[in-house]
Scaffold this motif. Sequence first.
Motif, PDB file in Angstrom:
ATOM      1  N   THR A 122      38.680  32.917  38.717  1.00  0.00           N
ATOM      2  CA  THR A 122      39.911  33.438  39.310  1.00  0.00           C
ATOM      3  C   THR A 122      41.120  33.083  38.439  1.00  0.00           C
ATOM      4  OG1 THR A 122      39.877  31.459  40.669  1.00  0.00           O
ATOM      5  CG2 THR A 122      39.227  33.508  41.723  1.00  0.00           C
ATOM      6  N   ALA A 125      42.013  35.895  35.900  1.00  0.00           N
ATOM      7  CA  ALA A 125      42.232  37.241  36.424  1.00  0.00           C
ATOM      8  C   ALA A 125      43.669  37.671  36.164  1.00  0.00           C
ATOM      9  CB  ALA A 125      41.931  37.277  37.919  1.00  0.00           C
ATOM     10  N   GLY A 126      43.953  38.931  36.410  1.00  0.00           N
ATOM     11  CA  GLY A 126      45.335  39.382  36.320  1.00  0.00           C
ATOM     12  C   GLY A 126      45.540  40.406  35.233  1.00  0.00           C
ATOM     13  N   ASP A 127      46.372  41.393  35.571  1.00  0.00           N
ATOM     14  CA  ASP A 127      46.728  42.432  34.609  1.00  0.00           C
ATOM     15  C   ASP A 127      47.869  41.945  33.738  1.00  0.00           C
ATOM     16  OD1 ASP A 127      45.102  44.540  34.781  1.00  0.00           O
ATOM     17  OD2 ASP A 127      46.310  45.662  36.215  1.00  0.00           O
ATOM     18  N   VAL A 169      27.299  34.929  40.489  1.00  0.00           N
ATOM     19  CA  VAL A 169      27.726  36.029  41.363  1.00  0.00           C
ATOM     20  C   VAL A 169      29.245  36.164  41.324  1.00  0.00           C
ATOM     21  CG1 VAL A 169      27.920  36.753  43.785  1.00  0.00           C
ATOM     22  CG2 VAL A 169      25.714  35.981  42.881  1.00  0.00           C
ATOM     23  N   GLN A 170      29.950  35.044  41.372  1.00  0.00           N
ATOM     24  CA  GLN A 170      31.419  35.110  41.343  1.00  0.00           C
ATOM     25  C   GLN A 170      31.916  35.714  40.028  1.00  0.00           C
ATOM     26  OE1 GLN A 170      33.975  34.182  43.696  1.00  0.00           O
ATOM     27  NE2 GLN A 170      32.241  34.334  45.082  1.00  0.00           N
ATOM     28  N   TYR A 173      31.084  39.384  39.987  1.00  0.00           N
ATOM     29  CA  TYR A 173      31.902  40.134  40.927  1.00  0.00           C
ATOM     30  C   TYR A 173      33.334  40.282  40.431  1.00  0.00           C
ATOM     31  CZ  TYR A 173      32.994  42.474  45.136  1.00  0.00           C
ATOM     32  OH  TYR A 173      33.369  43.459  45.997  1.00  0.00           O
ATOM     33  N   VAL A 176      33.207  43.291  38.388  1.00  0.00           N
ATOM     34  CA  VAL A 176      33.093  44.467  39.258  1.00  0.00           C
ATOM     35  C   VAL A 176      34.454  44.837  39.827  1.00  0.00           C
ATOM     36  CG1 VAL A 176      32.264  45.165  41.546  1.00  0.00           C
ATOM     37  CG2 VAL A 176      30.669  44.193  39.883  1.00  0.00           C
ATOM     38  N   ARG A 177      35.220  43.831  40.206  1.00  0.00           N
ATOM     39  CA  ARG A 177      36.529  44.075  40.784  1.00  0.00           C
ATOM     40  C   ARG A 177      37.480  44.712  39.781  1.00  0.00           C
ATOM     41  NH1 ARG A 177      39.783  40.292  44.470  1.00  0.00           N
ATOM     42  NH2 ARG A 177      40.449  39.259  42.591  1.00  0.00           N
ATOM     43  N   PRO A 180      35.326  48.900  39.177  1.00  0.00           N
ATOM     44  CA  PRO A 180      34.252  49.071  40.161  1.00  0.00           C
ATOM     45  C   PRO A 180      33.182  50.095  39.779  1.00  0.00           C
ATOM     46  CG  PRO A 180      36.376  48.999  41.241  1.00  0.00           C
ATOM     47  CD  PRO A 180      36.650  49.076  39.776  1.00  0.00           C
ATOM     48  N   ALA A 245      30.466  47.153  48.548  1.00  0.00           N
ATOM     49  CA  ALA A 245      31.198  46.381  47.553  1.00  0.00           C
ATOM     50  C   ALA A 245      32.052  47.281  46.686  1.00  0.00           C
ATOM     51  CB  ALA A 245      30.228  45.599  46.694  1.00  0.00           C
ATOM     52  N   VAL A 246      31.816  48.570  46.746  1.00  0.00           N
ATOM     53  CA  VAL A 246      32.562  49.476  45.882  1.00  0.00           C
ATOM     54  C   VAL A 246      33.307  50.475  46.751  1.00  0.00           C
ATOM     55  CG1 VAL A 246      32.376  51.161  44.046  1.00  0.00           C
ATOM     56  CG2 VAL A 246      30.808  49.237  44.124  1.00  0.00           C
ATOM     57  N   PRO A 247      34.591  50.493  46.633  1.00  0.00           N
ATOM     58  CA  PRO A 247      35.394  51.339  47.506  1.00  0.00           C
ATOM     59  C   PRO A 247      35.396  52.792  47.070  1.00  0.00           C
ATOM     60  CG  PRO A 247      36.796  50.209  45.964  1.00  0.00           C
ATOM     61  CD  PRO A 247      35.402  49.755  45.674  1.00  0.00           C
ATOM     62  N   ARG A 250      38.655  56.141  43.753  1.00  0.00           N
ATOM     63  CA  ARG A 250      38.691  55.455  42.481  1.00  0.00           C
ATOM     64  C   ARG A 250      38.310  56.463  41.420  1.00  0.00           C
ATOM     65  NH1 ARG A 250      39.465  50.313  40.091  1.00  0.00           N
ATOM     66  NH2 ARG A 250      39.510  49.434  42.149  1.00  0.00           N
ATOM     67  N   ARG A 256      42.514  51.533  38.832  1.00  0.00           N
ATOM     68  CA  ARG A 256      43.507  50.585  39.289  1.00  0.00           C
ATOM     69  C   ARG A 256      44.800  50.742  38.502  1.00  0.00           C
ATOM     70  NH1 ARG A 256      43.231  44.317  38.487  1.00  0.00           N
ATOM     71  NH2 ARG A 256      42.355  45.100  36.574  1.00  0.00           N
TER      72      ARG A 256
ATOM     73  N   ARG B  45      48.337  38.180  43.402  1.00  0.00           N
ATOM     74  CA  ARG B  45      49.125  37.176  42.706  1.00  0.00           C
ATOM     75  C   ARG B  45      50.250  37.826  41.916  1.00  0.00           C
ATOM     76  NH1 ARG B  45      45.293  33.749  39.298  1.00  0.00           N
ATOM     77  NH2 ARG B  45      45.222  35.719  38.220  1.00  0.00           N
ATOM     78  N   ARG B  55      51.038  50.213  44.762  1.00  0.00           N
ATOM     79  CA  ARG B  55      49.681  49.966  45.264  1.00  0.00           C
ATOM     80  C   ARG B  55      49.597  50.112  46.766  1.00  0.00           C
ATOM     81  NH1 ARG B  55      47.947  45.487  40.902  1.00  0.00           N
ATOM     82  NH2 ARG B  55      48.035  46.936  39.157  1.00  0.00           N
ATOM     83  N   PRO B 137      40.139  49.904  55.327  1.00  0.00           N
ATOM     84  CA  PRO B 137      39.399  50.631  54.292  1.00  0.00           C
ATOM     85  C   PRO B 137      40.005  50.540  52.898  1.00  0.00           C
ATOM     86  CG  PRO B 137      40.810  52.140  55.492  1.00  0.00           C
ATOM     87  CD  PRO B 137      41.077  50.769  56.059  1.00  0.00           C
ATOM     88  N   GLU B 139      40.936  49.816  49.198  1.00  0.00           N
ATOM     89  CA  GLU B 139      39.993  49.302  48.201  1.00  0.00           C
ATOM     90  C   GLU B 139      40.262  47.848  47.853  1.00  0.00           C
ATOM     91  OE1 GLU B 139      41.879  50.160  43.812  1.00  0.00           O
ATOM     92  OE2 GLU B 139      39.974  51.033  44.363  1.00  0.00           O
ATOM     93  N   VAL B 142      38.615  45.847  50.545  1.00  0.00           N
ATOM     94  CA  VAL B 142      37.147  45.912  50.496  1.00  0.00           C
ATOM     95  C   VAL B 142      36.618  44.985  49.394  1.00  0.00           C
ATOM     96  CG1 VAL B 142      35.181  47.417  50.005  1.00  0.00           C
ATOM     97  CG2 VAL B 142      37.069  48.238  51.429  1.00  0.00           C
ATOM     98  N   LEU B 143      37.260  45.041  48.225  1.00  0.00           N
ATOM     99  CA  LEU B 143      36.806  44.223  47.100  1.00  0.00           C
ATOM    100  C   LEU B 143      37.008  42.736  47.390  1.00  0.00           C
ATOM    101  CD1 LEU B 143      38.187  46.461  44.230  1.00  0.00           C
ATOM    102  CD2 LEU B 143      35.787  45.922  44.619  1.00  0.00           C
ATOM    103  N   GLU B 146      34.463  41.375  50.004  1.00  0.00           N
ATOM    104  CA  GLU B 146      33.133  41.073  49.478  1.00  0.00           C
ATOM    105  C   GLU B 146      33.166  39.805  48.620  1.00  0.00           C
ATOM    106  OE1 GLU B 146      30.267  42.035  50.133  1.00  0.00           O
ATOM    107  OE2 GLU B 146      29.022  41.469  48.416  1.00  0.00           O
ATOM    108  N   ARG B 147      34.224  39.642  47.822  1.00  0.00           N
ATOM    109  CA  ARG B 147      34.314  38.440  46.995  1.00  0.00           C
ATOM    110  C   ARG B 147      34.358  37.188  47.876  1.00  0.00           C
ATOM    111  NH1 ARG B 147      37.653  34.652  44.841  1.00  0.00           N
ATOM    112  NH2 ARG B 147      39.506  35.288  46.004  1.00  0.00           N
TER     113      ARG B 147
END
Lengths: 264, 245
Positions: A122, A125-127, A169-170, A173, A176-177, A180, A245-247, A250, A256, B45, B55, B137, B139, B142-143, B146-147
Amino acid sequence: MTTGPSVWLLDGFRVSPDGGPAVGGLPHGVQRVIAHLGLCRRPGREAIAGQLWPDVPEARAHGSLRSALWRVQKAVPGLVEVTGDGLALARGVRVDVRELVGWVHAVLDPAVPLARIDRPVTAVAGDLLPGWYDDWVLLERERLCQLRMHALEALADRLIRAGRHGEAVQAAYAAVRDEPLRESAHRVLVRAHLAEGNLAEAIGAYVAFRDALGRELAVAPTAQMQALVAPWCGRPAPPARDRAAVPRARTATGGRRAAGVTAR
Amino acid sequence: MALATTPSVRLLGGFALRTADGSSLPGPDPPRAVQRLLARLALSRCPDRDVLAGRLWPEVPEDRAHANLRSTLWRLRQLAPGLVEGTGTALVLAGGVRVDAHDLEAWAARVTDPRTGDGGLTVPGPELLGRLLPGWPEEWVVLERERLRQLRLHALELLADRLTAAGRPGEAVRAAGAAVREEPLRESAHRSLVRARLAAGDEEGARRVYERFRQLLAVSLGAAPSPSMTGLLAGASSGSRGGPT
């Protein structure tokens, strides 16, 4: 914890003289100079003025750069170092993007033991600079995103081999986030579940990905992906619950990023 | 600030807002737009207003999204002043605001950290066991749902194993039981529960857990438990039933 001057570019711009609270109220032009120096090692003045103010005459661009540098010096003294024609963030300034890249290199280097990669996923993460639409930001954002996803998949793989399935898994995932519809990320997620003996989780992850891919792109997972769960796949799926797990909404390439606002 | 007066945002098990005086809001739930804004601020964040507006309202033009954001902020301030702080282009939850999803992450980080001593190994109460914003719903929800689900399940299993090793099998059974209830088809949760019951000397209970899981897996997926599951009971004293058939 104070750690000397710090610049954060992931999840939004922040700068702090001592690693503590951020300096507020910096004009966007000043933020752009600091961000640019955080991303490039030691650009020449010409290059940085040209990139940051591409639409004005050279003399104007240089004037703008000088005044921005003066304001940086006032707001965070010692942040920028000027040597001859070059500009750079001073030695010892922490930049989160550089730490991210260092983490990526460590993960991808088999000589670095897993024990030394202790940063939680975590924390990487981040754009990059969300809401900024300069070309040099967009290109770098995409490059960092690809680097991180690649590293997260590699890390998940290493964690699986080390028997650390929960962390695998973390990590998977997190990839994946970021993307997706990226199959390689889902593959390593499915493999992490299988390695832990969690068949139902693996099939759940597979089915969620297969359905999203069919819905968004009208294609099926690759044979490589299907082979992972083939022994069980003619069977009924696990009970459908609120767990996809996948919305939905998209697009194929970076939904995103495309979903953000389009101009500043 | 005293705990009882800290404003808090609840996202696990459903949205709820408690104001600074510790009571829930009078009247109906806050409008959905206010809920989404608070949830987004709590889970993201990135504090940038432009990004936030884009968003939260991805389908409308930028100026509309900004107008929506402004009016939602105004409604929030009417309902619960002081929850959100804005500085320039950034928007964040105020410093003292508690978010249960953050508590969940902090708990998971603690019980999975090998440096945590036995005293830090606590089984979470029901307030940390709910799903993130069930039924939403979006996204990003949802993501994140699950995390957090995977994070919690893994932390519960590891906690159960550590409690078993620390000679606290009763609490281990509670931790592993919470994971099993959340995901009845998850083998690793059942393994932790079997180990905890065996450590408690309850071999019969361990076999019941195993047998129930074996049947559920066979019915749902036509599959058998993995060797690491069957091995747990093969090692126990010769019971009436063996491994899987």
